[in-house]
Design a protein around this motif. Structure first.
Motif, short mmCIF file in Angstrom:
data_model
loop_
_atom_site.label_atom_id
_atom_site.label_comp_id
_atom_site.label_asym_id
_atom_site.label_seq_id
_atom_site.Cartn_x
_atom_site.Cartn_y
_atom_site.Cartn_z
N LEU A 1 -0.51 11.00 25.32
CA LEU A 1 0.10 12.58 25.35
C LEU A 1 -0.42 13.18 26.48
CD1 LEU A 1 0.11 13.49 21.61
CD2 LEU A 1 2.34 13.34 22.99
N MET A 2 -1.78 13.21 26.80
CA MET A 2 -2.48 14.07 27.73
C MET A 2 -2.06 13.67 29.00
SD MET A 2 -6.56 14.56 28.58
CE MET A 2 -6.65 15.53 27.34
N ALA A 3 -1.77 12.22 29.40
CA ALA A 3 -1.16 11.83 30.46
C ALA A 3 0.17 12.28 30.67
CB ALA A 3 -1.49 10.17 30.45
N ASP A 4 0.92 12.38 29.62
CA ASP A 4 2.30 12.51 29.84
C ASP A 4 2.51 14.09 30.34
OD1 ASP A 4 5.24 12.25 29.80
OD2 ASP A 4 5.09 13.65 28.00
N GLU A 5 1.59 15.09 29.55
CA GLU A 5 1.53 16.38 29.79
C GLU A 5 1.19 16.94 31.59
OE1 GLU A 5 2.49 19.30 28.30
OE2 GLU A 5 3.02 18.19 26.43
N LEU A 6 0.19 15.93 31.72
CA LEU A 6 -0.39 16.35 33.07
C LEU A 6 0.46 15.60 34.22
CD1 LEU A 6 -4.45 16.34 32.58
CD2 LEU A 6 -2.68 17.99 32.59
N THR A 7 1.15 14.45 33.83
CA THR A 7 1.87 13.67 34.87
C THR A 7 3.18 14.73 35.11
OG1 THR A 7 1.03 11.72 34.12
CG2 THR A 7 3.16 11.94 35.46
N ARG A 8 3.76 15.20 34.05
CA ARG A 8 5.18 15.86 34.27
C ARG A 8 4.80 17.43 34.36
NH1 ARG A 8 9.22 15.13 29.54
NH2 ARG A 8 7.35 15.33 28.02
N ALA A 9 3.77 17.90 34.21
CA ALA A 9 3.29 19.44 34.74
C ALA A 9 4.33 20.31 34.07
CB ALA A 9 3.04 19.19 36.19
N GLN A 10 4.52 20.27 32.86
CA GLN A 10 5.39 21.03 32.25
C GLN A 10 4.90 22.46 32.03
OE1 GLN A 10 7.69 18.98 29.05
NE2 GLN A 10 5.85 17.87 28.84
N PRO A 11 5.53 23.42 31.71
CA PRO A 11 4.95 25.02 31.45
C PRO A 11 4.03 24.82 30.26
CG PRO A 11 7.19 25.00 32.13
CD PRO A 11 6.99 23.46 31.87
N GLY A 12 2.73 25.25 30.32
CA GLY A 12 1.82 25.30 29.30
C GLY A 12 1.14 23.96 29.33
N ALA A 13 1.37 23.19 30.42
CA ALA A 13 0.53 21.47 30.31
C ALA A 13 -0.94 22.04 30.15
CB ALA A 13 0.85 20.89 31.49
N GLU A 14 -1.40 22.71 30.80
CA GLU A 14 -3.00 23.04 30.82
C GLU A 14 -3.50 23.42 29.43
OE1 GLU A 14 -4.24 25.69 34.06
OE2 GLU A 14 -2.77 24.89 35.34
N ALA A 15 -2.77 24.27 28.75
CA ALA A 15 -3.13 24.74 27.53
C ALA A 15 -3.00 23.58 26.66
CB ALA A 15 -2.37 25.62 27.03
N VAL A 16 -2.10 22.68 26.57
CA VAL A 16 -1.71 21.58 25.55
C VAL A 16 -2.86 20.33 25.85
CG1 VAL A 16 -0.29 19.52 25.21
CG2 VAL A 16 0.64 21.79 25.41
N ALA A 17 -3.15 20.38 27.24
CA ALA A 17 -4.19 19.42 27.72
C ALA A 17 -5.72 19.79 27.07
CB ALA A 17 -4.42 19.38 29.15
N THR A 18 -5.91 20.90 26.98
CA THR A 18 -7.04 21.69 26.48
C THR A 18 -7.16 21.40 25.02
OG1 THR A 18 -7.33 23.46 28.09
CG2 THR A 18 -8.52 23.79 26.34
N ARG A 19 -6.13 21.58 24.47
CA ARG A 19 -6.28 21.27 22.86
C ARG A 19 -6.48 19.80 22.66
NH1 ARG A 19 -6.44 25.77 23.36
NH2 ARG A 19 -8.55 24.92 23.21
N LEU A 20 -5.63 18.86 23.75
CA LEU A 20 -5.87 17.30 23.41
C LEU A 20 -7.23 17.08 23.98
CD1 LEU A 20 -2.44 16.39 25.04
CD2 LEU A 20 -3.10 16.49 22.55
N SER A 21 -7.87 17.83 24.66
CA SER A 21 -9.41 17.58 25.02
C SER A 21 -10.12 17.75 23.85
CB SER A 21 -9.62 18.40 26.27
OG SER A 21 -8.99 18.22 27.47
N ASP A 22 -10.08 18.87 23.10
CA ASP A 22 -10.70 19.00 21.87
C ASP A 22 -10.74 17.84 21.12
OD1 ASP A 22 -10.99 21.45 22.59
OD2 ASP A 22 -9.53 22.38 20.92
N ILE A 23 -9.58 17.18 20.76
CA ILE A 23 -9.31 15.99 20.02
C ILE A 23 -10.08 14.73 20.66
CG2 ILE A 23 -7.70 14.17 18.98
CD1 ILE A 23 -5.76 16.58 19.05
#
Length: 322
Positions: free
Chosen positions: A164-186
């Motif tokens: 999921l993180m790779a997908d968020e940061l690869t596609r660089a969708q709006p809010g990708a950084e916020a989602v990546a930070t929450r996934l980083s928690d996990i």
């Protein structure tokens, strides 16, 4: 047999629940052999690296390099500078923050670098914690913490998180950084849980104290009410021990005397509160148990090494990476 009390495990679980991070920076790297990257030291941070394609090597503080394969997760705590390279023979690394890269946002970039050979793709992040208990936990981590993608501790849900993180940061969708930070928690929680479960060194220092039935209860009381009117007798009573036995046991496990720990905890909490320019020094002093602003200032300077006012000015002069 594991004799750790369940309430001790519960205390560790509660600390893990506080692991909420600020994303300082994320980078998706597309690298071709030969290549070497130097990651600069960033105080108070934790770096993580996940190869999604190919493999690489990680070297910290001149230690033997560690190979990372696709799907592995490596944490570098303590803000340590380190190197990532295509092979352990690489001796010349380019400092990553000085390389040309495409900035998708203020805290996220895409880096393309290397000599044109075999390809490796990496997801890298630099995150920081504001919670004091989380910071204490991170202090006890080794210089490199690696969770292998093919180990049983790397559950399918964690592999899904990595995807999921790779997908968020690869596609660089709006809010990708916020989602990546929450996934980083996990990701970070999963890596620490794996370390706690399988590394004997995890049962040492502050973590051992937290899991101790008596000392752990005192620590949790301090953390729950840092501004309380604590003294050695009250802490010993919380731990249901005599003052001398409690002081000796606390100091032996934690590595500092009980009241020294109380002061350090309060001052670190105060340092965090002083980042908020709406809180006066007097208010912060009262929150951490000081009726006198002057006595608080002396304790703060003795523990932190600077005055509350200077600490506030320094904190407010540094842009927030979150």
């Amino acid at each position: 047999m594991d004799a750790t009390p369940w309430d001790g495990r519960d205390r560790v679980a509660r600390v893990l629940q506080t692991l909420r991070m600020r994303g300082v920076f994320y980078c998706r790297s597309e690298l071709t052999e030969p290549w070497g990257l130097e990651m600069p030291a960033i105080a108070g941070s934790v770096s993580f690296h996940v190869p999604t394609v190919g493999s690489c090597w990680l070297r910290v503080d001149g230690r033997e390099p560690v190979e990372l394969r696709a799907g592995d997760l490596a944490l570098v705590p303590h803000g340590l500078g380190h190197e990532i390279m295509s092979s352990p023979e690489i001796r010349s690394s380019a400092r990553v923050d000085l390389l040309p890269q495409h900035f998708v946002g203020p805290h996220y970039s895409i880096l393309q670098h290397g000599g044109g050979g075999r390809a490796t793709q990496l997801i890298c992040g630099v995150v920081a914690f504001d919670d004091l208990a989380a910071q204490e936990l991170v202090r006890g981590l080794p210089s490199v913490l690696t969770v292998r993608g093919d180990e049983t501790v790397m559950a399918a849900s964690v592999r899904d998180t990595l995807r999921l993180m790779a997908d968020e940061l690869t596609r660089a969708q709006p809010g990708a950084e916020a989602v990546a930070t929450r996934l980083s928690d996990i990701l970070v929680v999963q890596a620490i849980r794996a370390w706690l479960a399988h590394d004997p060194s995890a049962r040492d220092g502050w973590l051992l104290a937290l899991q101790d039935d008596r000392i752990g209860s005192a620590l949790e009381a301090i953390h729950a009410n840092p501004g309380g009117d604590w003294n050695l007798e009250q802490l010993a009573r919380t731990a249901t021990m005599s003052r001398s036995a409690f002081s000796a046991r606390f100091t032996g496990i934690v590595g500092e005397a009980p009241m020294a720990y109380v002061t350090r905890w309060r001052m670190n909490l105060a340092a965090g509160r002083l980042r908020d320019d709406r809180a006066t020094v007097a208010q912060v002093a009262a929150e951490v148990g000081y009726q006198s602003e002057a006595s608080f200032t002396r304790a703060f300077a003795r523990t932190i090494g600077t005055t509350p006012g200077a600490a506030r000015r320094q904190a407010l002069s540094v842009p927030d990476g979150g």
